[in-house]
Design a protein around this motif. Structure first.
Motif, PDB file in Angstrom:
ATOM      1  N   LYS A 101       0.816  -1.221   0.000  1.00  0.00           N
ATOM      2  CA  LYS A 101       0.000   0.000   0.000  1.00  0.00           C
ATOM      3  C   LYS A 101       0.849   1.270   0.000  1.00  0.00           C
ATOM      4  O   LYS A 101       0.400   2.325  -0.413  1.00  0.00           O
ATOM      5  CB  LYS A 101      -0.983   0.009   1.170  1.00  0.00           C
ATOM      6  N   SER A 102       2.100   1.161   0.445  1.00  0.00           N
ATOM      7  CA  SER A 102       2.966   2.339   0.472  1.00  0.00           C
ATOM      8  C   SER A 102       3.744   2.535  -0.830  1.00  0.00           C
ATOM      9  O   SER A 102       4.384   3.558  -1.012  1.00  0.00           O
ATOM     10  CB  SER A 102       3.955   2.240   1.639  1.00  0.00           C
ATOM     11  N   ASN A 103       3.668   1.564  -1.744  1.00  0.00           N
ATOM     12  CA  ASN A 103       4.430   1.652  -2.980  1.00  0.00           C
ATOM     13  C   ASN A 103       3.625   1.054  -4.129  1.00  0.00           C
ATOM     14  O   ASN A 103       3.556  -0.171  -4.271  1.00  0.00           O
ATOM     15  CB  ASN A 103       5.765   0.920  -2.812  1.00  0.00           C
ATOM     16  N   PRO A 104       3.037   1.883  -4.990  1.00  0.00           N
ATOM     17  CA  PRO A 104       2.223   1.376  -6.098  1.00  0.00           C
ATOM     18  C   PRO A 104       2.989   0.458  -7.048  1.00  0.00           C
ATOM     19  O   PRO A 104       2.422  -0.474  -7.604  1.00  0.00           O
ATOM     20  CB  PRO A 104       1.763   2.642  -6.826  1.00  0.00           C
ATOM     21  N   ALA A 105       4.295   0.689  -7.213  1.00  0.00           N
ATOM     22  CA  ALA A 105       5.088  -0.165  -8.102  1.00  0.00           C
ATOM     23  C   ALA A 105       5.182  -1.584  -7.542  1.00  0.00           C
ATOM     24  O   ALA A 105       5.114  -2.565  -8.292  1.00  0.00           O
ATOM     25  CB  ALA A 105       6.478   0.419  -8.307  1.00  0.00           C
ATOM     26  N   ILE A 106       5.326  -1.708  -6.226  1.00  0.00           N
ATOM     27  CA  ILE A 106       5.380  -3.019  -5.582  1.00  0.00           C
ATOM     28  C   ILE A 106       4.026  -3.717  -5.717  1.00  0.00           C
ATOM     29  O   ILE A 106       3.959  -4.916  -5.979  1.00  0.00           O
ATOM     30  CB  ILE A 106       5.790  -2.903  -4.094  1.00  0.00           C
ATOM     31  N   THR A 107       2.950  -2.963  -5.551  1.00  0.00           N
ATOM     32  CA  THR A 107       1.611  -3.520  -5.726  1.00  0.00           C
ATOM     33  C   THR A 107       1.454  -4.094  -7.123  1.00  0.00           C
ATOM     34  O   THR A 107       0.968  -5.216  -7.310  1.00  0.00           O
ATOM     35  CB  THR A 107       0.531  -2.439  -5.483  1.00  0.00           C
ATOM     36  N   LEU A 108       1.880  -3.338  -8.122  1.00  0.00           N
ATOM     37  CA  LEU A 108       1.789  -3.763  -9.519  1.00  0.00           C
ATOM     38  C   LEU A 108       2.643  -4.999  -9.773  1.00  0.00           C
ATOM     39  O   LEU A 108       2.185  -5.974 -10.375  1.00  0.00           O
ATOM     40  CB  LEU A 108       2.215  -2.613 -10.428  1.00  0.00           C
ATOM     41  N   PHE A 109       3.896  -4.988  -9.302  1.00  0.00           N
ATOM     42  CA  PHE A 109       4.790  -6.135  -9.462  1.00  0.00           C
ATOM     43  C   PHE A 109       4.173  -7.379  -8.834  1.00  0.00           C
ATOM     44  O   PHE A 109       4.172  -8.453  -9.436  1.00  0.00           O
ATOM     45  CB  PHE A 109       6.150  -5.842  -8.827  1.00  0.00           C
ATOM     46  N   ASN A 110       3.667  -7.251  -7.628  1.00  0.00           N
ATOM     47  CA  ASN A 110       3.027  -8.361  -6.932  1.00  0.00           C
ATOM     48  C   ASN A 110       1.874  -8.937  -7.744  1.00  0.00           C
ATOM     49  O   ASN A 110       1.755 -10.145  -7.904  1.00  0.00           O
ATOM     50  CB  ASN A 110       2.505  -7.889  -5.572  1.00  0.00           C
ATOM     51  N   GLU A 111       1.009  -8.068  -8.224  1.00  0.00           N
ATOM     52  CA  GLU A 111      -0.160  -8.518  -8.972  1.00  0.00           C
ATOM     53  C   GLU A 111       0.248  -9.248 -10.245  1.00  0.00           C
ATOM     54  O   GLU A 111      -0.306 -10.298 -10.575  1.00  0.00           O
ATOM     55  CB  GLU A 111      -1.079  -7.346  -9.310  1.00  0.00           C
ATOM     56  N   ILE A 112       1.227  -8.725 -10.954  1.00  0.00           N
ATOM     57  CA  ILE A 112       1.676  -9.360 -12.195  1.00  0.00           C
ATOM     58  C   ILE A 112       2.318 -10.712 -11.896  1.00  0.00           C
ATOM     59  O   ILE A 112       2.001 -11.718 -12.536  1.00  0.00           O
ATOM     60  CB  ILE A 112       2.637  -8.434 -12.970  1.00  0.00           C
ATOM     61  N   PHE A 113       3.214 -10.773 -10.908  1.00  0.00           N
ATOM     62  CA  PHE A 113       3.904 -12.017 -10.574  1.00  0.00           C
ATOM     63  C   PHE A 113       2.909 -13.083 -10.111  1.00  0.00           C
ATOM     64  O   PHE A 113       2.954 -14.232 -10.564  1.00  0.00           O
ATOM     65  CB  PHE A 113       4.970 -11.757  -9.514  1.00  0.00           C
ATOM     66  N   PHE A 114       1.990 -12.722  -9.214  1.00  0.00           N
ATOM     67  CA  PHE A 114       0.954 -13.650  -8.754  1.00  0.00           C
ATOM     68  C   PHE A 114       0.133 -14.149  -9.948  1.00  0.00           C
ATOM     69  O   PHE A 114      -0.151 -15.330 -10.054  1.00  0.00           O
ATOM     70  CB  PHE A 114       0.001 -12.966  -7.764  1.00  0.00           C
ATOM     71  N   SER A 115      -0.262 -13.244 -10.827  1.00  0.00           N
ATOM     72  CA  SER A 115      -1.117 -13.608 -11.960  1.00  0.00           C
ATOM     73  C   SER A 115      -0.436 -14.588 -12.902  1.00  0.00           C
ATOM     74  O   SER A 115      -1.074 -15.523 -13.398  1.00  0.00           O
ATOM     75  CB  SER A 115      -1.551 -12.363 -12.731  1.00  0.00           C
ATOM     76  N   VAL A 116       0.852 -14.394 -13.165  1.00  0.00           N
ATOM     77  CA  VAL A 116       1.581 -15.319 -14.045  1.00  0.00           C
ATOM     78  C   VAL A 116       1.697 -16.691 -13.385  1.00  0.00           C
ATOM     79  O   VAL A 116       1.385 -17.708 -14.005  1.00  0.00           O
ATOM     80  CB  VAL A 116       2.979 -14.765 -14.411  1.00  0.00           C
ATOM     81  N   LEU A 117       2.131 -16.738 -12.135  1.00  0.00           N
ATOM     82  CA  LEU A 117       2.322 -18.029 -11.466  1.00  0.00           C
ATOM     83  C   LEU A 117       1.015 -18.780 -11.240  1.00  0.00           C
ATOM     84  O   LEU A 117       0.992 -20.000 -11.280  1.00  0.00           O
ATOM     85  CB  LEU A 117       3.033 -17.843 -10.127  1.00  0.00           C
ATOM     86  N   THR A 118      -0.056 -18.063 -10.993  1.00  0.00           N
ATOM     87  CA  THR A 118      -1.328 -18.717 -10.677  1.00  0.00           C
ATOM     88  C   THR A 118      -2.269 -18.810 -11.874  1.00  0.00           C
ATOM     89  O   THR A 118      -3.420 -19.188 -11.724  1.00  0.00           O
ATOM     90  CB  THR A 118      -2.034 -18.000  -9.516  1.00  0.00           C
ATOM     91  N   ALA A 119      -1.773 -18.461 -13.066  1.00  0.00           N
ATOM     92  CA  ALA A 119      -2.551 -18.556 -14.308  1.00  0.00           C
ATOM     93  C   ALA A 119      -3.853 -17.754 -14.244  1.00  0.00           C
ATOM     94  O   ALA A 119      -4.893 -18.194 -14.707  1.00  0.00           O
ATOM     95  CB  ALA A 119      -2.826 -20.021 -14.668  1.00  0.00           C
ATOM     96  N   GLU A 120      -3.786 -16.570 -13.677  1.00  0.00           N
ATOM     97  CA  GLU A 120      -4.933 -15.670 -13.648  1.00  0.00           C
ATOM     98  C   GLU A 120      -4.755 -14.667 -14.785  1.00  0.00           C
ATOM     99  O   GLU A 120      -4.415 -13.498 -14.579  1.00  0.00           O
ATOM    100  CB  GLU A 120      -5.043 -14.991 -12.286  1.00  0.00           C
ATOM    101  N   TRP A 121      -4.974 -15.155 -15.989  1.00  0.00           N
ATOM    102  CA  TRP A 121      -4.659 -14.401 -17.205  1.00  0.00           C
ATOM    103  C   TRP A 121      -5.524 -13.173 -17.377  1.00  0.00           C
ATOM    104  O   TRP A 121      -5.073 -12.181 -17.930  1.00  0.00           O
ATOM    105  CB  TRP A 121      -4.745 -15.317 -18.416  1.00  0.00           C
ATOM    106  N   GLY A 122      -6.760 -13.204 -16.913  1.00  0.00           N
ATOM    107  CA  GLY A 122      -7.661 -12.061 -17.053  1.00  0.00           C
ATOM    108  C   GLY A 122      -7.112 -10.807 -16.391  1.00  0.00           C
ATOM    109  O   GLY A 122      -7.287  -9.693 -16.887  1.00  0.00           O
ATOM    110  N   LYS A 123      -6.418 -10.968 -15.257  1.00  0.00           N
ATOM    111  CA  LYS A 123      -5.847  -9.815 -14.562  1.00  0.00           C
ATOM    112  C   LYS A 123      -4.741  -9.154 -15.393  1.00  0.00           C
ATOM    113  O   LYS A 123      -4.527  -7.956 -15.319  1.00  0.00           O
ATOM    114  CB  LYS A 123      -5.280 -10.229 -13.207  1.00  0.00           C
ATOM    115  N   LEU A 124      -4.026  -9.948 -16.181  1.00  0.00           N
ATOM    116  CA  LEU A 124      -2.924  -9.418 -16.983  1.00  0.00           C
ATOM    117  C   LEU A 124      -3.417  -8.633 -18.201  1.00  0.00           C
ATOM    118  O   LEU A 124      -2.683  -7.826 -18.752  1.00  0.00           O
ATOM    119  CB  LEU A 124      -2.009 -10.553 -17.442  1.00  0.00           C
ATOM    120  N   SER A 125      -4.656  -8.859 -18.608  1.00  0.00           N
ATOM    121  CA  SER A 125      -5.169  -8.214 -19.826  1.00  0.00           C
ATOM    122  C   SER A 125      -5.266  -6.692 -19.697  1.00  0.00           C
ATOM    123  O   SER A 125      -5.263  -5.991 -20.700  1.00  0.00           O
ATOM    124  CB  SER A 125      -6.534  -8.795 -20.220  1.00  0.00           C
ATOM    125  N   SER A 126      -5.313  -6.174 -18.484  1.00  0.00           N
ATOM    126  CA  SER A 126      -5.357  -4.716 -18.334  1.00  0.00           C
ATOM    127  C   SER A 126      -3.963  -4.090 -18.383  1.00  0.00           C
ATOM    128  O   SER A 126      -3.837  -2.880 -18.530  1.00  0.00           O
ATOM    129  CB  SER A 126      -6.068  -4.318 -17.042  1.00  0.00           C
TER     130      SER A 126
END
Length: 187
Positions: A101-126
């Protein structure tokens, strides 16, 4: 006429096997496991030094809860990512702890990394435009950023896999590149 139909079928067959890839298709052919563990080998290419650093280890994740990335060689360390933080430990000592919450870049990195590893492809489309193909149960994908924040760090991501992601190649905007091969995965 009977002769032309089989010939037409044979001509079109390669196109049916070699299909263009979409996020929806990627979702349908990959496993969306709630838990996964395995091993990895990573190569980090540093453009400024024209050199590569190699590491290997094990990882595990629980959907929506955490990704644990433990490097075993050459130096033992651990990174634990949760939806709200990233913590790095080495030799039993905490080296870093960041709240997302204190660093938007970390939030973004986390979301992308989680999405790739967990095959949540819909989140990556944005964040990315997808191109790729499926051939004989294997798929290749290239993600090119459409989000300006992502563009500042990542120039593109290459992915390969079958039911699971098997290889990730992250091309950074500055010329560095990280290649991760994952193996021995147990969902």
């Amino acid at each position: 006429m009977r002769f032309y139909l089989p010939v037409l079928f044979l001509c079109l067959l390669p196109y049916a096997v070699y299909a263009e890839l979409s996020f929806k298709q990627l979702e349908s052919i990959t496993k969306n496991a709630s838990n996964l563990e395995g091993s990895f080998v990573q190569e980090k290419y540093l453009a400024a030094l024209d050199a590569s650093l190699y590491s290997s280890g094990i990882f595990s994740y629980q959907r929506g809860k955490s990704v644990r990335w433990e490097t075993v060689k050459p130096i033992q360390s651990e990174m634990l990512m949760t939806p709200t933080s990233i913590t790095s430990n080495q030799g039993g000592q905490q080296l870093m702890h960041m709240e997302t919450k204190s660093n938007p870049a970390i939030t973004l990195f986390n979301e992308i990394f989680f999405s790739v590893l967990t095959a949540e492809w819909g989140k990556l489309s944005s964040y990315f435009k997808l191109s790729g193909n499926v051939e004989a149960g294997q798929w290749r994908a290239e993600l090119v950023p459409v989000d300006k924040t992502v563009m500042q760090v990542i120039s593109r991501v290459e992915l390969k896999g079958d039911a699971l992601v098997r290889e990730i190649i992250l091309h950074e905007s500055g010329g560095d590149q990280t290649t991760i091969h994952v193996d021995n995965m147990n969902p």
